[in-house]
Write an enzyme that holds these catalytic residues in place. Structure first.
Site, PDB file in Angstrom:
ATOM      1  N   TYR A 124     -30.083 -50.590   3.620  1.00 23.67           N
ATOM      2  CA  TYR A 124     -28.880 -50.575   3.884  1.00 23.67           C
ATOM      3  C   TYR A 124     -28.020 -50.304   2.838  1.00 23.67           C
ATOM      4  O   TYR A 124     -26.780 -50.451   2.809  1.00 23.67           O
ATOM      5  CB  TYR A 124     -28.739 -52.341   3.921  1.00 23.67           C
ATOM      6  N   LYS A 191     -44.534 -54.083   2.842  1.00 26.59           N
ATOM      7  CA  LYS A 191     -45.586 -53.156   3.209  1.00 26.59           C
ATOM      8  C   LYS A 191     -45.822 -52.118   2.364  1.00 26.59           C
ATOM      9  O   LYS A 191     -45.593 -51.219   2.178  1.00 26.59           O
ATOM     10  CB  LYS A 191     -44.664 -52.151   4.567  1.00 26.59           C
ATOM     11  N   ASP A 224     -46.159 -56.258   9.298  1.00 29.44           N
ATOM     12  CA  ASP A 224     -46.699 -56.562  10.837  1.00 29.44           C
ATOM     13  C   ASP A 224     -47.603 -57.794  11.145  1.00 29.44           C
ATOM     14  O   ASP A 224     -47.639 -58.342  11.952  1.00 29.44           O
ATOM     15  CB  ASP A 224     -47.277 -55.202  11.382  1.00 29.44           C
ATOM     16  N   ASP A 248     -33.598 -58.734   8.025  1.00 30.77           N
ATOM     17  CA  ASP A 248     -32.795 -58.745   9.184  1.00 30.77           C
ATOM     18  C   ASP A 248     -33.404 -58.841  10.699  1.00 30.77           C
ATOM     19  O   ASP A 248     -33.183 -59.887  11.192  1.00 30.77           O
ATOM     20  CB  ASP A 248     -32.271 -57.463   9.172  1.00 30.77           C
TER      21      ASP A 248
END
Ligand code: NAD
Length: 363
Positions: A124, A191, A224, A248
């Site tokens: 972002y 991740k 995930d 988000d």
């Protein structure tokens, strides 16, 4: 003591839900001095700026704001008014508590999760290079010379930034929040198995910060894996701390777990300033209809009351709002089992019912 608060009505349904929340907050007997200044599309029309300087000055002076959702018109140069506001005031922590309440239909029971999303870094930051631009070409040739990778020629490129100080302060925020609010566990989400130098850094710093909070459990989850477990058994989680993009997405997922965007409050908090606002947007098609649910904004007001140390008033508002929702009579259409139920009340009538309950409990 009167609390000076900047009040930002916002766009679309914003003014209706903010007015409902303002009236509920005033019914607690806590004294407020509201400084009303707008942002977004309405501010652009009236003041020629989506984010007027006098608004930023007002928030810096008052330190606290209550905000309705804003619309960012396409083609105004701003990607998002909200991102610009968070950046201008360095509101680095986005706090989103997600709880199941009786009377709000959800597939799950006993969910009480808090999302702590980093607000200023990650994908972002807005550093992007357009396909075919000289800058993109330069970057692609740098990548070719300095890595083993070949990026396809016509690629757009976005930069992911995760810094050590940015991670340290958000993870610390999550642990401090957990400690102050009786939460037992913090889960860092990442991740790191794929993005070793960005998410890997986020994980390393999270582990290091966790050592200073031996009273709070710590675990980490790959994003995930977290999503799968969230939909299977959300009650196993307590406080989640995430980089911007995952935060988000997971915030909206968790709002869905507890009954949708209409009931999810939020806050954007920095070192010294805080802006409280619902998770939902300006829902333009409902503008001026006195139809939508004010609960997310009222619960954002509860977070604000806690922040300004009006804890008793916060508990009173939360209790009255929960009671009205559980009762199921004076609630907006989205909280009725049948959305076309003619007994659904409007935004301001739901606020009236909460105020009446609040006043009864104070007698
Ligand atoms: P949205 O949240 O405004 O609306 C999506 C749908 O959710 C609505 O059509 C409605 O069915 C439901 N909904 C939202 N709030 C509700 C409420 N209080 N009660 C009952 N139902 C409710 O999302 P969108 O349509 O994607 O975005 C509309 C505009 O809002 C866009 O301009 C977007 O940029 C802006 N937005 C602003 C913020 C913010 O200011 N913080 C956040 C998200 C979106």
């Amino acid at each position: 003591m009167k609390h000076s608060i900047t009040l930002i009505p916002g766009d679309g349904i914003g003014p209706e839900v903010v007015e409902a929340a303002r009236r509920v907050l005033e019914a607690t007997g806590v004294e407020f001095q509201w400084e009303m200044i707008n942002a977004g599309e309405s501010a652009l029309e009236k003041e020629g700026s989506l984010l007027p300087d006098r608004l930023l000055k007002s928030i810096k002076k008052n330190k606290v704001a209550l905000k309705g959702p804003t619309t960012t018109p396409v083609g105004t140069g701003f990607r998002s008014v909200n991102v610009a506001l968070r950046k201008a005031l360095d509101l680095y922590a986005c706090l989103r508590p997600c709880r199941t309440y009786p009377g709000i239909s959800s597939r799950y029971e006993n969910v009480d999760l808090t999302i702590v999303r980093e607000n200023t870094e990650d994908l972002y930051v807005g550093i992007e290079f357009e396909k075919g631009s000289p800058q993109a070409e330069k970057l692609l040739s740098f990548i070719k010379q300095n890595t083993e990778e070949t990026v396809p020629k016509d690629s757009g490129v976005g930069i992911k930034i995760i810094s050590e100080p940015g991670t340290r302060r958000i993870v610390k925020f999550a642990f401090d929040y957990a400690r102050a609010n009786g939460k037992k566990k913090v889960t860092a989400v990442h991740k790191a198995n794929i993005m070793k130098f960005t998410d890997g850094l986020f994980l390393d710093v999270s582990r290091e910060v966790a050592k200073s909070y031996p009273d709070i459990q710590f675990e980490d989850r790959i994003i995930d894996d977290l999503c799968a477990h969230l939909v299977q058994q959300p009650s196993q989680f307590d406080v989640l701390v995430l980089p911007n993009l995952y935060g988000d997405i997971v915030s909206d997922l968790c709002a869905g777990l507890v009954g949708g965007l209409g009931v999810a409050p939020g806050a954007n908090i920095g070192e010294k300033l805080a802006v409280f606002e619902p998770t939902h947007g300006s829902a333009p098609k409902y503008t001026g209809l006195n139809k939508v649910n004010p609960l997310a904004t009222i619960l954002s007001g509860v977070l604000m009351l806690r922040y300004i140390n009006e804890k008793q008033a916060a508990a009173q508002v939360e209790k009255a709002a929960i009671a009205i929702v559980a009762d199921g009579k004076s609630v907006t259409y989205d909280l009725k089992p049948d959305r076309d139920d003619p007994t659904a009340v409007g935004t301001s009538q739901m606020a009236d019912a909460i105020i009446a309950r609040l006043k009864k409990s104070r007698r």
